[in-house]
Structures are given as structure tokens and as C-alpha cells.
Design a protein around this motif. Structure first.
Motif, short mmCIF file in Angstrom:
data_model
loop_
_atom_site.label_atom_id
_atom_site.label_comp_id
_atom_site.label_asym_id
_atom_site.label_seq_id
_atom_site.Cartn_x
_atom_site.Cartn_y
_atom_site.Cartn_z
N GLY A 25 0.59 -0.99 0.16
CA GLY A 25 0.25 -0.69 0.14
C GLY A 25 0.82 1.53 0.05
O GLY A 25 2.14 1.01 0.34
N TRP A 26 0.07 2.53 -0.30
CA TRP A 26 1.37 3.56 0.00
C TRP A 26 -0.28 4.05 0.76
O TRP A 26 -1.34 4.41 0.57
N PHE A 27 0.16 5.24 1.58
CA PHE A 27 -0.02 6.06 2.00
C PHE A 27 0.48 7.57 1.91
O PHE A 27 1.09 7.64 1.94
N GLY B 204 -0.08 18.37 10.25
CA GLY B 204 -0.17 18.39 10.75
C GLY B 204 -2.32 17.40 10.42
O GLY B 204 -3.29 17.60 11.48
N LYS B 205 -1.99 16.84 10.19
CA LYS B 205 -2.58 15.71 9.97
C LYS B 205 -2.70 14.09 9.91
O LYS B 205 -1.06 14.05 9.80
N GLU B 206 -3.42 13.40 10.05
CA GLU B 206 -3.49 11.87 10.11
C GLU B 206 -3.13 11.52 8.78
O GLU B 206 -3.04 11.67 7.45
N ARG B 207 -1.64 10.47 8.92
CA ARG B 207 -1.70 9.68 8.00
C ARG B 207 -2.98 8.93 7.12
O ARG B 207 -4.01 7.69 7.81
N GLU B 208 -2.71 8.71 6.07
CA GLU B 208 -4.37 8.61 4.91
C GLU B 208 -3.49 7.38 4.02
O GLU B 208 -3.29 7.41 3.08
N PHE B 209 -4.53 6.62 4.38
CA PHE B 209 -4.12 5.36 3.09
C PHE B 209 -4.91 6.22 1.43
O PHE B 209 -5.62 7.33 1.02
N VAL B 210 -3.90 6.01 0.36
CA VAL B 210 -3.93 6.33 -0.90
C VAL B 210 -3.94 5.08 -1.72
O VAL B 210 -5.20 6.08 -2.65
N ALA B 211 -3.61 3.62 -2.03
CA ALA B 211 -3.62 2.85 -2.93
C ALA B 211 -3.44 1.23 -2.23
O ALA B 211 -2.52 1.57 -0.99
N ALA B 212 -3.50 0.95 -2.93
CA ALA B 212 -3.02 -0.73 -2.64
C ALA B 212 -3.31 -1.82 -3.58
O ALA B 212 -4.12 -1.54 -4.17
N ALA C 237 -8.00 5.59 -2.90
CA ALA C 237 -8.71 6.45 -2.01
C ALA C 237 -9.94 7.29 -3.29
O ALA C 237 -9.14 7.61 -4.10
N ASP C 238 -11.47 7.19 -2.72
CA ASP C 238 -12.10 8.99 -3.59
C ASP C 238 -10.94 9.70 -4.36
O ASP C 238 -11.36 10.43 -5.24
N SER C 239 -10.03 10.68 -3.70
CA SER C 239 -9.67 11.35 -3.74
C SER C 239 -8.73 11.42 -4.62
O SER C 239 -8.03 12.84 -5.26
N VAL C 240 -7.88 10.19 -4.91
CA VAL C 240 -7.19 10.13 -5.90
C VAL C 240 -7.40 9.06 -7.54
O VAL C 240 -6.60 8.86 -7.92
N PHE D 181 -4.07 8.30 -9.97
CA PHE D 181 -2.97 7.80 -9.75
C PHE D 181 -2.64 6.07 -10.02
O PHE D 181 -4.28 5.65 -9.69
N THR D 182 -1.80 5.55 -10.17
CA THR D 182 -1.92 4.53 -10.67
C THR D 182 -1.25 3.65 -8.98
O THR D 182 -0.07 3.72 -9.96
N ILE D 183 -1.74 2.56 -8.54
CA ILE D 183 -0.32 1.89 -8.36
C ILE D 183 0.01 0.86 -8.60
O ILE D 183 -0.90 -0.46 -10.03
N SER D 184 1.30 0.34 -9.08
CA SER D 184 2.17 -0.80 -10.47
C SER D 184 3.24 -1.86 -9.05
O SER D 184 3.39 -0.99 -8.25
N ARG D 185 3.41 -2.82 -9.55
CA ARG D 185 4.12 -3.51 -8.46
C ARG D 185 5.64 -3.80 -9.62
O ARG D 185 4.56 -4.77 -10.92
N ASP D 186 6.27 -4.79 -9.70
CA ASP D 186 7.45 -5.46 -10.00
C ASP D 186 7.96 -6.33 -9.58
O ASP D 186 8.61 -6.15 -8.43
N ASN D 187 7.36 -7.55 -9.10
CA ASN D 187 8.04 -8.65 -7.90
C ASN D 187 9.30 -9.09 -8.10
O ASN D 187 9.97 -9.47 -7.52
#
Length: 120
Positions: A35-37, A42-50, A61-64, A68-74
Motif C-alpha cells: 500500500g501507499w499512504f 498536521g493531519k493523520e496518515r491516510e490511505f492512498v492506494a493498495a 482512495a476517492d481523492s486520487v 493515481f495508479t499503483i503497480s508492482r514488479d515482483n
């Protein structure tokens, strides 16, 4: 336990793009969901993508959503966050983290973070 290191942050103008990278070391990267957070001052850590361990499932997250696009290369033990149409409210320190099969945070898996600043 997997260790994580983020990179790729910087200063970008509104509407611009950045690609964040998260490099993993240690054992078992391909067995973790990831995941990305982010945390703004002044704000709490929030979820971005998984992303699932196989890469075949993602969530945002709705805001992104749509920007935004999450990807991975195993094969490279890495996860990425492509960010487009950036807004000033995206300004934050971005962190990657390992997640369990139940999408829970793996304690102690946070990287050091990378700063993203969106400003003209």
C-alpha cells in the motif's frame, strides 16, 4: 520481515506528474499486498492506494481515483505510484507499507517516506 525505501518525491506544479518508487529488501516481498499512504502536516496518515500480491487487484482512495495508479514488479521487489494531475492538496510525505493477506498493516514495515510538494 521486509524493509522498504521510498524515492521519487519532489516539487511539482499543479497539474504535473510524479512517479514514486518503493524498493523492498528482505524476504517475502511477493507474498505481501502493498500500500501507499500519505501524511500532510498536521493531519493523520491516510490511505492512498493498495495492490494485491499478484498485482491483479488494486484499490484507491476517492481523492486520487482516476489520477493515481499503483503497480508492482515482483521480479524487482518494487512497488510504484504514478501520480498525474497533481493538486496542492496532494502535498504530503508519501509512505509505502506491506499489508497482510487481510489488508492489515504489517507492523514496522513503514519506509522513511518521500516528500511530495505540489505548488506553483
Amino acid at each position: 520481515q521486509v524493509q522498504l525505501a521510498e524515492s521519487g518525491g519532489g516539487l511539482v506544479q499543479p497539474g504535473g506528474s510524479l512517479r514514486l518508487s518503493c524498493a523492498a529488501s528482505g524476504r517475502g516481498f511477493s507474498t505481501y499486498n502493498m500500500g501507499w499512504f500519505r501524511q500532510a502536516p498536521g493531519k493523520e496518515r491516510e490511505f492512498v492506494a493498495a495492490i494485491a500480491e499478484s498485482g491483479d487487484s488494486t484499490s484507491y482512495a476517492d481523492s486520487v481515483q482516476g489520477r493515481f495508479t499503483i503497480s508492482r514488479d515482483n521480479a524487482r521487489d518494487a512497488v510504484y505510484l504514478q501520480m498525474t494531475r497533481l493538486k496542492p492538496e496532494d502535498t504530503a510525505t508519501y509512505y509505502c507499507a506491506a499489508l497482510t493477506a487481510s489488508w492489515l498493516l504489517v507492523e514496522g514495515s513503514w519506509g522513511q517516506g518521500t516528500q511530495v510538494t505540489v505548488s506553483s
